[in-house]
Design a protein around this motif. Structure first.
Motif, PDB file in Angstrom:
ATOM      1  N   THR A  15       0.833  -1.205   0.000  1.00  0.00           N
ATOM      2  CA  THR A  15       0.000   0.000   0.000  1.00  0.00           C
ATOM      3  C   THR A  15       0.868   1.256   0.000  1.00  0.00           C
ATOM      4  O   THR A  15       0.565   2.236  -0.701  1.00  0.00           O
ATOM      5  N   ALA A  55      -3.055   3.640   5.018  1.00  0.00           N
ATOM      6  CA  ALA A  55      -3.527   4.652   4.066  1.00  0.00           C
ATOM      7  C   ALA A  55      -3.276   6.061   4.564  1.00  0.00           C
ATOM      8  O   ALA A  55      -3.286   7.020   3.778  1.00  0.00           O
ATOM      9  N   MET A  61     -12.593  -0.971   7.173  1.00  0.00           N
ATOM     10  CA  MET A  61     -12.883  -0.605   5.788  1.00  0.00           C
ATOM     11  C   MET A  61     -13.624   0.732   5.712  1.00  0.00           C
ATOM     12  O   MET A  61     -13.454   1.499   4.758  1.00  0.00           O
ATOM     13  N   ARG A  95     -12.300   3.285  -4.130  1.00  0.00           N
ATOM     14  CA  ARG A  95     -12.874   2.187  -3.342  1.00  0.00           C
ATOM     15  C   ARG A  95     -12.509   0.838  -3.946  1.00  0.00           C
ATOM     16  O   ARG A  95     -12.195  -0.120  -3.224  1.00  0.00           O
ATOM     17  N   THR A 135     -11.056   3.171   5.782  1.00  0.00           N
ATOM     18  CA  THR A 135     -10.122   3.039   4.651  1.00  0.00           C
ATOM     19  C   THR A 135     -10.644   3.746   3.400  1.00  0.00           C
ATOM     20  O   THR A 135      -9.904   4.492   2.740  1.00  0.00           O
ATOM     21  N   TYR A 136     -11.900   3.520   3.056  1.00  0.00           N
ATOM     22  CA  TYR A 136     -12.435   4.047   1.791  1.00  0.00           C
ATOM     23  C   TYR A 136     -12.312   5.567   1.667  1.00  0.00           C
ATOM     24  O   TYR A 136     -11.835   6.069   0.635  1.00  0.00           O
ATOM     25  N   ALA A 176      -8.951  -0.057  -3.062  1.00  0.00           N
ATOM     26  CA  ALA A 176      -8.875  -0.575  -1.682  1.00  0.00           C
ATOM     27  C   ALA A 176      -9.402  -2.004  -1.614  1.00  0.00           C
ATOM     28  O   ALA A 176      -8.815  -2.865  -0.948  1.00  0.00           O
ATOM     29  N   ASP A 177     -10.511  -2.253  -2.299  1.00  0.00           N
ATOM     30  CA  ASP A 177     -11.060  -3.622  -2.307  1.00  0.00           C
ATOM     31  C   ASP A 177     -10.090  -4.594  -2.973  1.00  0.00           C
ATOM     32  O   ASP A 177      -9.946  -5.744  -2.537  1.00  0.00           O
ATOM     33  N   PHE A 236      -8.586   6.574   1.096  1.00  0.00           N
ATOM     34  CA  PHE A 236      -8.129   6.249  -0.260  1.00  0.00           C
ATOM     35  C   PHE A 236      -8.645   7.301  -1.247  1.00  0.00           C
ATOM     36  O   PHE A 236      -7.899   7.790  -2.114  1.00  0.00           O
ATOM     37  N   LEU A 249      -4.949  -1.598   7.016  1.00  0.00           N
ATOM     38  CA  LEU A 249      -5.081  -0.866   5.757  1.00  0.00           C
ATOM     39  C   LEU A 249      -5.525   0.574   6.025  1.00  0.00           C
ATOM     40  O   LEU A 249      -5.039   1.512   5.373  1.00  0.00           O
TER      41      LEU A 249
END
Length: 277
Positions: free
Chosen positions: A102, A182, A264, A123, A267-268, A126-127, A271, A178
């Motif tokens: 990452t 990020a 998550m 997104r 995270t989204y 990230a996925d 990102f 993650l």
């Protein structure tokens, strides 16, 4: 010649690319991973063998001998530590794929920005990273389970349950890491700090080598917040039937799932923010 007419915007269907964007990112990262597949295989297979020989059989022989053959909680020491070692391997496997790769995508070669310049969204990137991390964790788990079965450390009937509990812990931990990674603008030894002051204590104080209840009460909260402890409790219940209250069984599952969802969720947006700069 009439068949060669060009219609702008019709050569590639952008909606199709968006729909499978995460899989495209995962495809690229799996391909990159294949370059060091030998090292991944050697680490995934060598690590459990060395741990099981040194800890499960070596230390286990001393523990079993000093407990009058009763072992820990009615099972041999090898059977006691096996679920914890499996969950730990899954967590370590996914962490390797959500940290440095990452940073590579954001900072070092900035490939995430190139991918985001297409119709692939932040997104989906990230996925894609998460899909690869879980793939790496699953591969490591399968190798580990094969060794555990060969050593007679777990029954074959518990394989699916152990796989599910370990991968749930891996997902929860990977999502948290993650989200943290990020937010790192540069690597200033953060991963070394996390390894020494988070991963190592989590490995030691999560009831991995002895029941958490035998630790001083002021250290037990370290285990309560550790995904490794929750996965270990689930694994021991599924492997050799260690008693777990039904409420606590679902608490373990809920805690690991909550880590994944919250990780998550944090995270989204990060990102998207970094890739929009």
């Amino acid at each position: 010649m009439s068949d060669l007419r060009f219609a702008p915007g019709k050569v590639v269907d952008p909606k199709r690319a968006v729909k499978y964007g995460a899989l495209r990112v995962a495809e690229y990262r799996f391909y990159s991973m294949s370059k060091w597949m030998g090292a991944i295989f050697a680490f995934g297979l060598g690590n459990p063998i060395l741990y099981l020989i040194s800890v499960g059989l070596g230390i286990g022989a001393l523990v079993d001998a000093n407990t009058g053959g009763q072992g820990i909680l009615g099972v041999s020491y090898l059977q006691f530590v096996a679920p914890a070692l499996l969950a730990s391997a899954a967590i370590q496997g996914v962490m390797d794929e959500v940290t440095f790769p990452t940073m590579d995508g954001f900072v070092w070669d900035k490939l995430f920005f190139a991918i985001n310049a297409t119709s692939v969204s932040a997104r989906q990137i990230a996925d894609g990273v998460m899909i690869v991390a879980l793939g790496r964790g699953l591969f490591t788990c399968l190798l580990y389970l094969g060794v555990l079965l060969a050593f007679g450390a777990v029954p074959f009937s518990s394989v699916l349950g152990l796989l599910a509990s370990s991968m749930l812990a891996a997902w929860g931990w990977a999502a948290v890491m993650l989200a943290i990674t990020a937010r790192l603008e540069r690597d200033e030894g953060y991963f070394a700090i996390i390894g020494r002051f988070v991963i190592a204590p989590m490995f030691l104080f999560s009831g991995t080598f002895y029941p958490l209840e035998q630790m001083p009460i002021y250290l037990q909260p370290l285990g309560w917040i550790s995904p490794l402890w929750h996965a270990t409790e689930l694994g021991r219940n599924l492997s050799y039937g260690m008693p777990v209250e039904p409420t606590m069984f679902f608490v373990h599952i809920g805690y690991l799932a909550l880590l994944g969802v919250l990780g998550m969720a944090f995270t989204y947006p990060k990102f998207a923010e970094r890739l929009s700069r």
